[in-house]
Enzyme design. Structure first.
Site, mmCIF file in Angstrom:
data_model
loop_
_atom_site.group_PDB
_atom_site.id
_atom_site.type_symbol
_atom_site.label_atom_id
_atom_site.label_comp_id
_atom_site.label_asym_id
_atom_site.label_seq_id
_atom_site.Cartn_x
_atom_site.Cartn_y
_atom_site.Cartn_z
ATOM 1 C CG HIS A 189 -31.458 23.850 -12.428
ATOM 2 N ND1 HIS A 189 -30.525 23.562 -11.465
ATOM 3 C CD2 HIS A 189 -32.657 23.859 -11.810
ATOM 4 C CE1 HIS A 189 -31.135 23.423 -10.316
ATOM 5 N NE2 HIS A 189 -32.423 23.606 -10.500
ATOM 6 C CD GLU A 431 -16.860 13.142 -35.481
ATOM 7 O OE1 GLU A 431 -18.058 13.259 -35.195
ATOM 8 O OE2 GLU A 431 -15.952 13.693 -34.841
ATOM 9 C CG ASP A 455 -21.160 14.616 -37.125
ATOM 10 O OD1 ASP A 455 -22.225 15.083 -37.585
ATOM 11 O OD2 ASP A 455 -20.481 15.192 -36.265
ATOM 12 C CB CYS A 502 -19.425 7.741 -28.247
ATOM 13 S SG CYS A 502 -18.605 8.660 -29.549
#
Lengths: 569, 88
Positions: A189, A431, A455, A502
């Site tokens: 949060h 990856e 990775d 990504c």
């Protein structure tokens, strides 16, 4: 004593101010027998009345600071506070002869347990509301002072264990320059709030509350997660400079928000956002994301007491897809195991968890869990431009098996009369080096690749990225990594498929020119990096960097490549 | 006492948002207002009581009001159900 604390930088920027500690009051309740229950009821009533006044005020402040939408949570708190069932339960216990605090605690525990046991995230969140309201009431009954952040009237950096919704709603944006919390991660949060308010935030420090006293001068670097205690004049000076340049850069970059990402020589690449929850969407939009290059679905599964239902997942995917509209949205299927665990699901104890049963491997072991997610994704596919991506694929058989399961679910849905988009794409995360080497074979079967650099580097260099002593081997620009990436892009383009990235590297200014030269089609990064990247692309020439690639691929070391990039861009 | 049966149409069932709307709507009435679902009855003025029933989309619920303003209370429930697309 002067020191530096580190945590997770979750909201960019530099803040320089004094510490303001948000204390967590001691609300330990003892059971007492009371002679006059009516007096306890009066105490309870008046605590409730005081709490109601307070909540009304917080609600108004929240509406002013964050809008009616965020203020709605306090309307819900008021409903809980005034709940007749809660009241009759408390009064019932008091009439049995116990003190108001104990009666309240008991009633709250019952309701919290009830909500926590439900198989619906929304309901479980109500447990947090009950707790928040109970704490406020208990503090009143116990006469404990709770720090009141709404009274802050000078520039401060908030230090807290964690930030509760009611504490954050009282923060005055004019004076709160940043915050540091002991617990939390990128999607807590407080992290989301920091990004929403655009103030620097560092979470998960573990030691801030223990080592920072009220009023300690501080510097918070929300970009790299550093908190400097009692900085020297030189340090303050250096950070002031960094702060000024950060702020002026940010201002300059604003002009890129609604522009496409185009290089100096007119080549268009897509710059997307990595997101972890629907809460990140406004940030992606604000930074002009051209798509979502990675939606990490594991956060739908984490911090809960049970698996998310198909319906919950469908809602989340639908929200993301609807919000992105025509823009492509790449959703990664469940990637847990390794360093990511679920409290309600025991992942196997393994010698080498990163080389073990994680991601797609775990999904194959637990097909029901996987199929639920696939169904939710397929149902949501009609709401936008969906690309489904499987993580940790090493062999063709794995990809075929995952895709096969997806198609089976699609057939089942269609047999049930549920519509599925006929244009969604199915790809894989690249990856594992084994997959990168045979990218040409994969390219015939996938719709796209997305390269996960964290990775890929870890597996190619055989170096655990959590292990400090081998961290020197985390070399995104190592010739082996670049050759693998190059191989993947070539193989994909030969089959007319697109390639995205990504991992962290996609947003790294030192890697962007090389990746552009290699022909990477999509770059996905944290939303706050998008505008900086777009500005960099505007300065680069695709043709020029394409020309450098053969030379770069022959270089021997990471240093040489970095040096080349620096001197040529 | 007045009663009326509704089918919940809100896609997420009678969860937080629709629930708080109903609770807020009936709280000002003097009458006792209850909701019955699968033989369990809860006070419709209690957000915790109602949410605790876990009422799903498509469920049939009976709303009953008992007191001086019972007709008005039922009318209000009907109004909120329809205007907020919670049920019909």
């Amino acid at each position: 004593m002067k020191q530096t604390i580190t945590g997770i930088g979750v909201s960019d920027g530099i803040a320089i101010a004094k510490a303001y500690r948000l204390e967590t009051p001691d609300l330990t309740v003892e059971k007492r027998t009371v002679e006059q229950p009516e007096l306890e009821i009066v105490r309870f009533e008046s605590a409730k009345a005081e709490a109601a006044v307070e909540l009304e005020a917080i609600r108004a402040k929240a509406a002013e600071n964050f809008g009616e939408d965020k203020a709605a949570i306090f309307s819900a708190h008021l409903l809980v506070l005034n709940d007749p069932e809660l009241e009759s339960s408390v009064k019932g216990s008091i009439e049995q002869g116990v003190n108001a605090e104990f009666a309240l605690q008991q009633a709250a525990d019952t309701f919290t347990a009830m909500f926590e046991a439900m198989d619906n995230e929304y309901m479980r969140e109500r447990a947090a509301d009950v707790r928040d309201v109970t704490k406020r009431l208990l503090a009143k009954l116990l006469g404990v002072h709770v720090s009141d952040p709404s009274t802050i009237n000078e520039e401060v950096i908030i230090i807290a264990d964690d930030l509760t919704p009611s504490a954050t709603a009282q923060l005055n944006k004019q004076f709160v320059k940043g915050f540091v919390t002991d617990i939390g991660g990128r999607t807590s949060h407080s992290a989301i709030l920091g990004r929403m308010l655009e103030i620097p935030a560092v979470v998960g420090t573990k030691t801030a509350m223990a080592s920072i006293e009220q009023g300690t001068p501080l510097i918070v670097d929300g970009t790299d997660g550093t908190v400097v205690l009692e900085p020297t004049d030189e340090e303050t000076q250096a950070y002031e400079t960094k702060k000024t340049s950060f702020e002026s850069d940010k201002e300059l970059l604003k002009r890129f928000v609604s522009e496409a990402t185009v290089t100096r020589d007119g080549h268009h690449v897509e710059v997307g956002a990595n997101i972890a929850s629907t809460d990140d969407l406004p940030l992606a939009d604000k930074n002009g994301a051209e798509g979502v290059g990675l939606f990490r679905t594991e956060f739908l599964y984490m911090g809960k007491s049970d698996f998310p239902t198909e319906e919950e997942q469908y809602d989340a995917y639908k929200t993301v897809l609807t919000s992105m509209g025509e823009r492509p949205t790449v959703v990664r299927t469940l990637d847990i195991g390794g360093d990511k665990e679920l409290s309600y699901f025991s992942t196997p104890e393994e010698m080498n968890p990163f080389l073990g049963e994680r991601a797609i491997r775990l999904c194959f072991e637990h097909p029901e869990m996987f199929r639920t997610q696939l169904r939710a994704l397929l149902r949501a596919s009609v709401h936008g431009n969906l690309k489904i991506m499987f993580p940790m694929i090493a062999t063709l058989e794995e990809f075929r098996r995952a895709k096969g399961m997806l198609l089976e679910e699609q057939e089942k849905l269609q047999a049930e009369g549920i519509k599925v988009s006929d244009t969604y794409e199915v790809g894989m995360m690249l990856e594992i080096p084994a997959a990168a080497v045979i990218a040409d074979l994969f390219a015939k079967e996938v719709d796209f690749f997305s390269i996960g650099t964290n990775d890929l580097i870890q597996y190619t260099m055989a170096a655990d990225r959590m292990n400090e002593t081998v961290s020197y081997l985390y070399q995104p620009n190592h010739p082996s990594i670049l050759r693998l990436i190059h191989n993947v892009i070539q193989a994909a383009h030969k089959e007319g498929k697109w390639v995205g990235m990504c991992g962290e590297v996609a947003g790294d200014p030192l890697s962007i020119p090389v990746l552009l030269g290699m022909g990477l089609d999509e770059f996905s990064m944290s939303p706050s990096s998008i505008l900086k990247a777009r500005a960099q692309f505007a300065d680069l020439s695709k043709a020029e960097w394409e020309g450098y690639i053969p030379e770069i691929l022959q270089m021997e070391t990471s240093e040489k490549i970095i040096e080349f990039v620096k001197t040529h861009s | 006492m007045e009663k009326k049966t509704f089918t919940i149409t809100s896609s997420e069932g009678l969860h937080a948002r629709p629930c708080s709307m109903l609770v807020s709507a009936v709280t000002p009435f003097k009458s006792d207002v209850t909701i019955t679902y699968k033989e369990r009855t809860a006070n419709l003025k209690s957000i915790m009581g109602v949410m605790g029933m876990g009422i799903e989309s498509g469920a049939q619920v009976e709303i009953a009001a008992d007191g001086a303003d019972e007709s008005e209370a039922i009318a209000k429930v009907e109004d909120i159900m329809k205007s907020e697309s919670i049920g019909e």
